[in-house]
Design a protein around this motif. Sequence first.
Motif, PDB file in Angstrom:
ATOM      1  N   ALA B  20      -4.091  -6.171  -2.882  1.00 12.69           N
ATOM      2  CA  ALA B  20      -2.580  -5.646  -3.179  1.00 12.69           C
ATOM      3  C   ALA B  20      -2.545  -3.907  -2.861  1.00 12.69           C
ATOM      4  N   LEU B  21      -3.968  -3.481  -3.384  1.00 11.09           N
ATOM      5  CA  LEU B  21      -3.765  -2.197  -3.170  1.00 11.09           C
ATOM      6  C   LEU B  21      -3.994  -1.820  -1.516  1.00 11.09           C
ATOM      7  N   VAL B  22      -4.795  -2.426  -0.831  1.00  9.39           N
ATOM      8  CA  VAL B  22      -4.780  -2.135   0.694  1.00  9.39           C
ATOM      9  C   VAL B  22      -3.488  -2.293   1.349  1.00  9.39           C
ATOM     10  N   GLY B  23      -2.756  -3.332   0.795  1.00 11.53           N
ATOM     11  CA  GLY B  23      -1.447  -3.507   1.575  1.00 11.53           C
ATOM     12  C   GLY B  23      -0.698  -2.371   1.134  1.00 11.53           C
ATOM     13  N   SER B  24      -0.613  -1.818  -0.102  1.00  8.73           N
ATOM     14  CA  SER B  24       0.167  -0.466  -0.489  1.00  8.73           C
ATOM     15  C   SER B  24      -0.450   0.587   0.265  1.00  8.73           C
ATOM     16  N   ILE B  25      -1.550   0.781   0.549  1.00  6.16           N
ATOM     17  CA  ILE B  25      -2.161   2.034   1.208  1.00  6.16           C
ATOM     18  C   ILE B  25      -1.594   1.940   2.658  1.00  6.16           C
ATOM     19  N   GLY B  26      -1.421   0.615   3.096  1.00  2.00           N
ATOM     20  CA  GLY B  26      -0.989   0.465   4.467  1.00  2.00           C
ATOM     21  C   GLY B  26       0.580   0.977   4.470  1.00  2.00           C
ATOM     22  N   LEU B  27       1.368   0.670   3.452  1.00  2.00           N
ATOM     23  CA  LEU B  27       2.662   1.037   3.456  1.00  2.00           C
ATOM     24  C   LEU B  27       2.913   2.530   3.409  1.00  2.00           C
ATOM     25  N   ALA B  28       1.900   3.281   2.653  1.00  3.03           N
ATOM     26  CA  ALA B  28       1.996   4.819   2.500  1.00  3.03           C
ATOM     27  C   ALA B  28       1.379   5.470   3.671  1.00  3.03           C
ATOM     28  N   LYS B  29       0.687   4.738   4.258  1.00  2.00           N
ATOM     29  CA  LYS B  29      -0.092   5.806   5.199  1.00  2.00           C
ATOM     30  C   LYS B  29       0.149   5.265   6.855  1.00  2.00           C
ATOM     31  N   LEU B  30       0.656   4.262   7.251  1.00  2.00           N
ATOM     32  CA  LEU B  30       1.032   4.058   8.606  1.00  2.00           C
ATOM     33  C   LEU B  30       2.101   4.775   9.243  1.00  2.00           C
ATOM     34  N   PRO B  31       2.086   5.135  10.171  1.00  2.00           N
ATOM     35  CA  PRO B  31       3.371   6.150  10.693  1.00  2.00           C
ATOM     36  C   PRO B  31       4.766   5.671  11.142  1.00  2.00           C
ATOM     37  N   ASP B  32       4.863   4.323  11.417  1.00  2.00           N
ATOM     38  CA  ASP B  32       6.235   3.975  11.918  1.00  2.00           C
ATOM     39  C   ASP B  32       6.603   2.534  10.945  1.00  2.00           C
ATOM     40  N   PHE B  33       7.749   2.348  10.925  1.00  2.09           N
ATOM     41  CA  PHE B  33       8.652   1.270  10.036  1.00  2.09           C
ATOM     42  C   PHE B  33       7.716   0.142  10.442  1.00  2.09           C
ATOM     43  N   PHE B  34       7.808  -0.273  11.535  1.00  2.00           N
ATOM     44  CA  PHE B  34       7.156  -1.637  11.987  1.00  2.00           C
ATOM     45  C   PHE B  34       5.914  -2.046  11.730  1.00  2.00           C
ATOM     46  N   MET B  35       5.077  -0.636  11.956  1.00  2.89           N
ATOM     47  CA  MET B  35       3.709  -0.827  11.419  1.00  2.89           C
ATOM     48  C   MET B  35       3.441  -1.124  10.020  1.00  2.89           C
ATOM     49  N   ARG B  36       4.420  -0.475   9.460  1.00  3.08           N
ATOM     50  CA  ARG B  36       4.209  -0.481   7.923  1.00  3.08           C
ATOM     51  C   ARG B  36       4.730  -1.979   7.432  1.00  3.08           C
ATOM     52  N   LEU B  37       5.521  -2.651   8.071  1.00  7.91           N
ATOM     53  CA  LEU B  37       5.991  -3.934   7.895  1.00  7.91           C
ATOM     54  C   LEU B  37       4.718  -4.734   7.787  1.00  7.91           C
ATOM     55  N   HIS B  38       3.682  -4.636   8.700  1.00 10.51           N
ATOM     56  CA  HIS B  38       2.591  -5.501   8.612  1.00 10.51           C
ATOM     57  C   HIS B  38       1.799  -5.610   6.979  1.00 10.51           C
ATOM     58  N   GLY B  39       1.461  -4.634   6.439  1.00 12.59           N
ATOM     59  CA  GLY B  39       0.720  -4.512   5.306  1.00 12.59           C
ATOM     60  C   GLY B  39       1.382  -5.238   4.056  1.00 12.59           C
ATOM     61  N   PRO B  40       2.671  -5.060   3.637  1.00 17.43           N
ATOM     62  CA  PRO B  40       3.127  -5.988   2.765  1.00 17.43           C
ATOM     63  C   PRO B  40       3.312  -7.364   3.032  1.00 17.43           C
ATOM     64  N   THR B  41       3.611  -7.792   4.078  1.00 15.00           N
ATOM     65  CA  THR B  41       3.663  -9.179   4.360  1.00 15.00           C
ATOM     66  C   THR B  41       2.460 -10.028   4.365  1.00 15.00           C
ATOM     67  N   LYS B  42       1.299  -9.316   4.739  1.00 16.84           N
ATOM     68  CA  LYS B  42       0.046  -9.981   4.667  1.00 16.84           C
ATOM     69  C   LYS B  42      -0.645  -9.758   3.522  1.00 16.84           C
ATOM     70  N   ALA B  43      -1.134  -8.376   3.191  1.00 16.77           N
ATOM     71  CA  ALA B  43      -2.101  -8.082   2.239  1.00 16.77           C
ATOM     72  C   ALA B  43      -1.551  -8.352   1.017  1.00 16.77           C
ATOM     73  N   THR B  44      -0.160  -8.102   0.506  1.00 19.31           N
ATOM     74  CA  THR B  44       0.120  -8.321  -0.557  1.00 19.31           C
ATOM     75  C   THR B  44       0.325  -9.892  -1.056  1.00 19.31           C
ATOM     76  N   THR B  45       0.772 -10.502  -0.010  1.00 15.97           N
ATOM     77  CA  THR B  45       0.797 -12.144  -0.587  1.00 15.97           C
ATOM     78  C   THR B  45      -0.380 -12.659  -0.856  1.00 15.97           C
ATOM     79  N   LEU B  46      -1.743 -12.354  -0.110  1.00 13.13           N
ATOM     80  CA  LEU B  46      -2.888 -12.660  -0.578  1.00 13.13           C
ATOM     81  C   LEU B  46      -3.363 -12.124  -1.717  1.00 13.13           C
ATOM     82  N   GLY B  47      -3.003 -10.710  -2.299  1.00 14.36           N
ATOM     83  CA  GLY B  47      -2.987 -10.163  -3.469  1.00 14.36           C
ATOM     84  C   GLY B  47      -2.661 -10.899  -4.603  1.00 14.36           C
ATOM     85  N   VAL B  48      -1.356 -11.470  -4.152  1.00 14.08           N
ATOM     86  CA  VAL B  48      -0.859 -12.418  -5.433  1.00 14.08           C
ATOM     87  C   VAL B  48      -1.518 -13.684  -5.741  1.00 14.08           C
TER      88      VAL B  48
END
Lengths: 89, 115, 165
Positions: B20-48
């Motif tokens: 979950a933390l890695v997904g949120s780091i991706g959300l905070a650090k990646l440079p554009d919206f489409f790249m940010r989309l990847h973090g939450p859709t994958k990492a957070t579902t596995l986090g939960v």
Amino acid sequence: MLAMAIPIAFTLMSLALLLNLWRVVRGPDLPDRILALDTLYINSIALLVLFGIHLDTMIYFEVALLIAMMGFVGTVAVAKYLLRGDIIE
Amino acid sequence: METIIEALVALFLLIGAAFALVGSIGLAKLPDFFMRLHGPTKATTLGVGGMIVGSVLYFSTRGEGLSLHELLITLFLLITAPVSAHMLAKAALHLRLRTVERTRGEGTLPRGDVK
Amino acid sequence: MIAPRRWLPHPLLSLLLLILWLLLFNTVSLAHVLFGLLLGILVPLFTQRFWPGSPRVRRPLHLARYGLVVLGDILIANVEVAWLILGPVKKLRPAFVTYPLDLREDFSITLLASTVSLTPGTVSADVSADRRTLLIHALDVADEAALIAHIKQRYETPLKEIFEC
């Protein structure tokens, strides 16, 4: 073992929620904020499950399920609004 | 036996929280919206997912019988995460959000029939 | 005597509803099983009109295997994406890829798009109005053709076997 793991997990989750909050405030565009809110509610589900284990109770299961459902509906509704509400015809 | 299960629960909780933390780091650090989309859709579902497996293990070994209803949350998230990601990507394409310059390929479909 | 197709239009959906009902109550008692069965029969009957072109699962076992493959890929995808996120951002090679669809039915396209969103470094962004191309955004891709071939061979072909023959 568990007594040590749970505080660590709480810390990691809080950091994740703070990062999400930062993205909500920072933006820069509306889809970014919606995505951040989406992540925020998914992380809060994880936090609730963790809290349930911490307090040794299953009461929080229904809350987590309801947040999952309402959050999804909310995200889709706002995304749909961005798609349709912005078109000037 | 008790300690093994406790260790497993602790391990799953930590894995879940870390993802979950890695997904949120991706959300905070990646440079554009489409790249940010990847973090939450994958990492957070596995986090939960990790949290839920930990929770199932914990509540099933308390001597009150199997407790599987937490799996409903994971199932629901696995079904809904791609849908919300798709809707957000569509909205972002519609609003023509900027992408990083090095993104290859066009953000539109051939014949321009974006629905 | 009514034909089974009439009162049990979606056997898999009925089974899924029964399992969901039992999971929701977290018990397997006779009363809950019976009520779950009743719901499993009634809900598909009442919602039948809302299903667009009712999908037919031709090979349930293949569907189960496909589910397991996707689940395994989700785990690998997560580790990969986590690694990419933690690494240097400058090295990532994001790209939009247009993917030519072979599937024709809405339901199987939806399944493929969801699978693509959940697996390694790709999110499906849009479907063209004529249902022939899928727009995919990839986080880090070296060769677009290889990505398309991978998706086609690993996900689309099994889906085609399951739903359309």
